[in-house]
Design an enzyme around this catalytic site. Structure first.
Site, short mmCIF file in Angstrom:
data_model
loop_
_atom_site.label_atom_id
_atom_site.label_comp_id
_atom_site.label_asym_id
_atom_site.label_seq_id
_atom_site.Cartn_x
_atom_site.Cartn_y
_atom_site.Cartn_z
N LYS A 71 0.87 -1.36 0.09
CA LYS A 71 -0.01 -0.05 -0.03
C LYS A 71 0.96 1.29 0.05
CE LYS A 71 -4.31 -1.38 2.18
NZ LYS A 71 -5.22 -1.08 3.38
N ASP A 107 -10.25 3.57 1.84
CA ASP A 107 -10.67 3.09 3.45
C ASP A 107 -11.13 4.33 4.51
OD1 ASP A 107 -9.31 0.54 3.09
OD2 ASP A 107 -7.38 1.05 3.60
#
Ligand code: ATR
Length: 286
Positions: A71, A107
């Site tokens: 990520k 997210d």
């Protein structure tokens, strides 16, 4: 819908990736939307990340989700980064727009979605966030954008203080960091409206572990655990027993997936279908 020469391809890269819920969730969403798209999982070694991104360009994949451990590293291979992802410091979604790869972090939107489904209003209120890792960063920036006052507590207090300093610098919200102990939690929770667990404590197979003593939980608190396996963590069970409002980590998972679906397709996400698939995968289907 069987894949054809015209099928649009999306996927997820990570290592490990074989337990990801995203293929089932996104393929069901594509089907519900009636579009000729498919979503597949690719296990990608750290050393092959740059080659994988070149592959996205060469093969013309429409989009990717990105999970552990890529990520952060993925950011250096993309053509642009959305400001939300830049602040969080991690990308979990890539959109390929005619060869231009842009990185997003969905997210934070997933967490905002979870709070909305739980009907919790955090504006101007204190929220205690347990943990200071990648999950915490998305949660804390989302809380700051909603006008909450986040207090981050972590086993390693320096990480909590560093995250609080980043959020305060970037958003102007007065975030604070402290050490995660039963007594600090007890004191901080008294004036809080919500507790969010972003640590891995309670995740399967350690299903009886909780990061928060039950005595801290009250009826007028909301509790959100971003751990969704098991679906009802020890923390969520204790919160339910105390009469607190509970928000499942499944909502954040579904919310981040829904936002990614919307970024790739430009369509509204079939959130109910996505939630049902995740619950079925977790063994709690209707
Ligand atoms: P992620 O990106 O998924 O948030 P991470 O960066 O490894 O993962 O962060 C994991 C979080 O869980 C951290 O806040 C970690 O605390 P430390 O910073 O002190 O390591 C927390 N955590 C993991 N195991 C824990 C435990 N047994 N007790 C308390 N906190 C724990």
């Amino acid at each position: 819908m069987k894949p054809t020469a015209a099928t649009v391809v999306c996927g997820i890269i990570g290592d490990p990736v074989e337990h990801s819920m995203s293929p089932a969730m996104q393929n069901a969403a594509f089907e519900a939307a009636g579009i000729d798209w498919v979503y597949v999982a690719f296990r990608v070694d750290r050393e092959l990340l740059s080659a994988a991104v070149a592959g996205v360009r060469a093969l013309g994949l429409r989009g990717l989700n990105v999970t552990v451990p890529h990520k952060v590293d993925i950011m250096s291979y993309l053509d642009s980064i959305d400001p939300v992802a830049r602040r969080i410091g991690a990308v979990n979604t890539i959109v390929n727009g005619s060869g231009h790869l842009r990185g997003y972090n969905t997210d934070a939107a997933g967490f905002t979605h979870a709070l909305a489904t739980g009907g919790v209003n955090v504006a101007g209120r204190r929220v205690v966030v347990l943990g200071a890792g990648g999950g915490a960063r998305a949660v804390v920036y989302s809380l700051a954008d909603l006008g909450a006052v986040p207090v981050i507590v972590n086993r390693t207090p320096e990480r909590a203080e560093a995250l609080a300093a980043d959020v305060t610098r970037d958003t102007g919200v007065d975030a604070a960091g402290s050490v995660l102990t039963p007594s600090t939690l007890d004191e901080l929770a008294r004036s809080a409206v919500l507790i969010v667990n972003t640590t891995s404590v309670g995740m399967s197979p350690h299903v009886d572990a909780s990061p928060c003593p039950p005595a801290v939980l009250r009826r007028d608190l909301a509790v959100c655990d971003i751990v969704y396996n098991p679906l009802r963590t020890a923390l969520m069970r204790d919160a339910g027993a105390a009469g607190a409002r509970t928000i499942s980590g499944v909502e954040m998972l579904v919310g981040q997936g829904a936002r990614a679906f919307e970024l790739w397709t430009g369509l509204g996400a079939p959130v109910d279908v996505m939630r049902r698939v995740v619950l079925t995968e977790l063994g709690h289907g209707a």
